[in-house]
Design an enzyme around this catalytic site. Structure first.
Site, PDB file in Angstrom:
ATOM      1  N   ASP A  82       0.797  -1.238   0.000  1.00  0.00           N
ATOM      2  CA  ASP A  82       0.000   0.000   0.000  1.00  0.00           C
ATOM      3  C   ASP A  82       0.826   1.283   0.000  1.00  0.00           C
ATOM      4  O   ASP A  82       0.486   2.250   0.711  1.00  0.00           O
ATOM      5  CB  ASP A  82      -0.959   0.003   1.209  1.00  0.00           C
ATOM      6  CG  ASP A  82      -2.016  -1.076   1.128  1.00  0.00           C
ATOM      7  OD1 ASP A  82      -1.913  -1.959   0.254  1.00  0.00           O
ATOM      8  OD2 ASP A  82      -2.937  -1.056   1.962  1.00  0.00           O
ATOM      9  N   ASP A  93      -4.761  -0.564  -1.761  1.00  0.00           N
ATOM     10  CA  ASP A  93      -6.174  -0.331  -1.496  1.00  0.00           C
ATOM     11  C   ASP A  93      -6.784   0.155  -2.809  1.00  0.00           C
ATOM     12  O   ASP A  93      -6.275   1.112  -3.414  1.00  0.00           O
ATOM     13  CB  ASP A  93      -6.351   0.756  -0.420  1.00  0.00           C
ATOM     14  CG  ASP A  93      -6.622   0.164   0.949  1.00  0.00           C
ATOM     15  OD1 ASP A  93      -6.401  -1.044   1.140  1.00  0.00           O
ATOM     16  OD2 ASP A  93      -7.048   0.925   1.842  1.00  0.00           O
ATOM     17  N   HIS A 114     -10.467   0.708  -3.537  1.00  0.00           N
ATOM     18  CA  HIS A 114     -11.859   0.656  -3.107  1.00  0.00           C
ATOM     19  C   HIS A 114     -12.808   1.177  -4.191  1.00  0.00           C
ATOM     20  O   HIS A 114     -12.613   2.271  -4.720  1.00  0.00           O
ATOM     21  CB  HIS A 114     -12.055   1.486  -1.838  1.00  0.00           C
ATOM     22  CG  HIS A 114     -11.279   0.967  -0.655  1.00  0.00           C
ATOM     23  ND1 HIS A 114     -11.301  -0.353  -0.280  1.00  0.00           N
ATOM     24  CD2 HIS A 114     -10.490   1.610   0.239  1.00  0.00           C
ATOM     25  CE1 HIS A 114     -10.553  -0.510   0.801  1.00  0.00           C
ATOM     26  NE2 HIS A 114     -10.035   0.666   1.129  1.00  0.00           N
ATOM     27  N   HIS A 159     -16.773   0.598   5.339  1.00  0.00           N
ATOM     28  CA  HIS A 159     -15.353   0.918   5.501  1.00  0.00           C
ATOM     29  C   HIS A 159     -15.113   2.412   5.299  1.00  0.00           C
ATOM     30  O   HIS A 159     -14.252   3.002   5.953  1.00  0.00           O
ATOM     31  CB  HIS A 159     -14.547   0.103   4.490  1.00  0.00           C
ATOM     32  CG  HIS A 159     -13.065   0.224   4.641  1.00  0.00           C
ATOM     33  ND1 HIS A 159     -12.382  -0.210   5.766  1.00  0.00           N
ATOM     34  CD2 HIS A 159     -12.108   0.724   3.798  1.00  0.00           C
ATOM     35  CE1 HIS A 159     -11.089   0.026   5.613  1.00  0.00           C
ATOM     36  NE2 HIS A 159     -10.898   0.589   4.428  1.00  0.00           N
ATOM     37  N   HIS A 214     -10.888   6.952   0.955  1.00  0.00           N
ATOM     38  CA  HIS A 214      -9.473   6.865   0.608  1.00  0.00           C
ATOM     39  C   HIS A 214      -9.291   5.718  -0.378  1.00  0.00           C
ATOM     40  O   HIS A 214     -10.160   4.872  -0.524  1.00  0.00           O
ATOM     41  CB  HIS A 214      -8.625   6.583   1.864  1.00  0.00           C
ATOM     42  CG  HIS A 214      -8.938   5.250   2.481  1.00  0.00           C
ATOM     43  ND1 HIS A 214     -10.041   5.049   3.294  1.00  0.00           N
ATOM     44  CD2 HIS A 214      -8.333   4.037   2.369  1.00  0.00           C
ATOM     45  CE1 HIS A 214     -10.088   3.775   3.659  1.00  0.00           C
ATOM     46  NE2 HIS A 214      -9.067   3.136   3.119  1.00  0.00           N
ATOM     47  N   LYS A 260      -6.924  -4.755  -3.485  1.00  0.00           N
ATOM     48  CA  LYS A 260      -7.755  -5.294  -2.405  1.00  0.00           C
ATOM     49  C   LYS A 260      -8.801  -4.283  -1.970  1.00  0.00           C
ATOM     50  O   LYS A 260      -8.656  -3.084  -2.187  1.00  0.00           O
ATOM     51  CB  LYS A 260      -6.886  -5.698  -1.208  1.00  0.00           C
ATOM     52  CG  LYS A 260      -6.068  -4.570  -0.591  1.00  0.00           C
ATOM     53  CD  LYS A 260      -5.120  -5.112   0.462  1.00  0.00           C
ATOM     54  CE  LYS A 260      -4.200  -4.038   1.015  1.00  0.00           C
ATOM     55  NZ  LYS A 260      -4.879  -3.039   1.837  1.00  0.00           N
ATOM     56  N   CYS A 308      -2.083  -2.291   7.563  1.00  0.00           N
ATOM     57  CA  CYS A 308      -2.004  -3.237   6.448  1.00  0.00           C
ATOM     58  C   CYS A 308      -0.692  -3.999   6.393  1.00  0.00           C
ATOM     59  O   CYS A 308      -0.676  -5.165   5.972  1.00  0.00           O
ATOM     60  CB  CYS A 308      -2.293  -2.518   5.137  1.00  0.00           C
ATOM     61  SG  CYS A 308      -3.996  -1.860   5.087  1.00  0.00           S
TER      62      CYS A 308
END
Length: 204
Positions: A9, A51, A53, A59, A73, A98, A156
């Site tokens: 990340d 990340d 998303h 979340h 984010h 992810k 993470c």
């Protein structure tokens, strides 16, 4: 002993100026880039996690508690969700996205996706079921040892390292190539990782 490096990340969203910027994030990105350039020949496999998303449900929250819910984010398709510029230029081949449709802290929850597409839930589910996962990739590469670096150590990085241990890999986290959200959370994360048998050392 075949060794893998997982770069967790390292994205603008988690560096200074990002939506969840961690102090020292940009400097860590540069140090990781220097390390990869100097040591990539030692690794049988190198991967990044991000990340990414799309619709991660609760979340993301307008009133985050910064434990289970967070400000928006790592939004898929935005510049801040891409790899940090210092990492992007390294030419790493394997990228695991992810958290597309859920919260996800560990890189082992992601799927390999070397594009910047916005995947459907069905595509993500299919990739998971088809074994396009970090665990399967490491197994295929014959890896027995995993080195973990990235952002943030307290979240993470910790969860990725713990999952690697659960999968019976020998795991090292390089303390100079990661940074926690806060020193208090960093201390707690290091205690948890050490108790799981993860080596916490300097890269030098």
């Amino acid at each position: 002993m075949s060794k893998a490096l997982i770069v967790v990340d390292v994205q603008p969203t988690f560096c200074e100026g990002g939506e969840l910027g961690v102090e020292g994030g940009n400097a860590v990105a540069e140090r990781i880039a220097d390390y990869v350039n100097a040591h990539r020949g030692e690794y049988a496999y190198i991967a990044t996690t991000q990340d990414w998303h799309i619709e991660p449900g609760a979340h993301w929250s307008a009133e985050p508690d910064f434990v289970d819910t967070w400000p928006k984010h790592g939004a898929a398709g935005t510049p801040n969700a891409e790899l940090h510029p210092a990492i992007k230029v390294l030419g790493i081949e394997h990228h695991f996205k992810k958290g597309q449709y859920s919260a996800a802290y560990s890189g082992f929850e992601g799927i390999e996706d070397n594009t910047d597409r916005i995947q459907t839930r069905e595509e993500v589910d299919y990739a998971q079921s088809a074994g396009k996962t970090l665990a399967d990739a490491l197994k295929t590469a014959g890896v027995s040892r995993v080195d973990v670096v990235g952002i943030a150590e307290s979240h993470c990085v910790k969860d990725t390292a713990l999952d690697a241990r659960k999968l019976s890999f020998e795991v090292t986290v390089f303390e100079d190539l990661t940074v926690p959200v806060s020193e208090e959370l960093g201390v707690a994360a290091r205690k948890q990782m050490a108790a799981a048998g993860i080596a916490l050392v300097e890269s030098r």
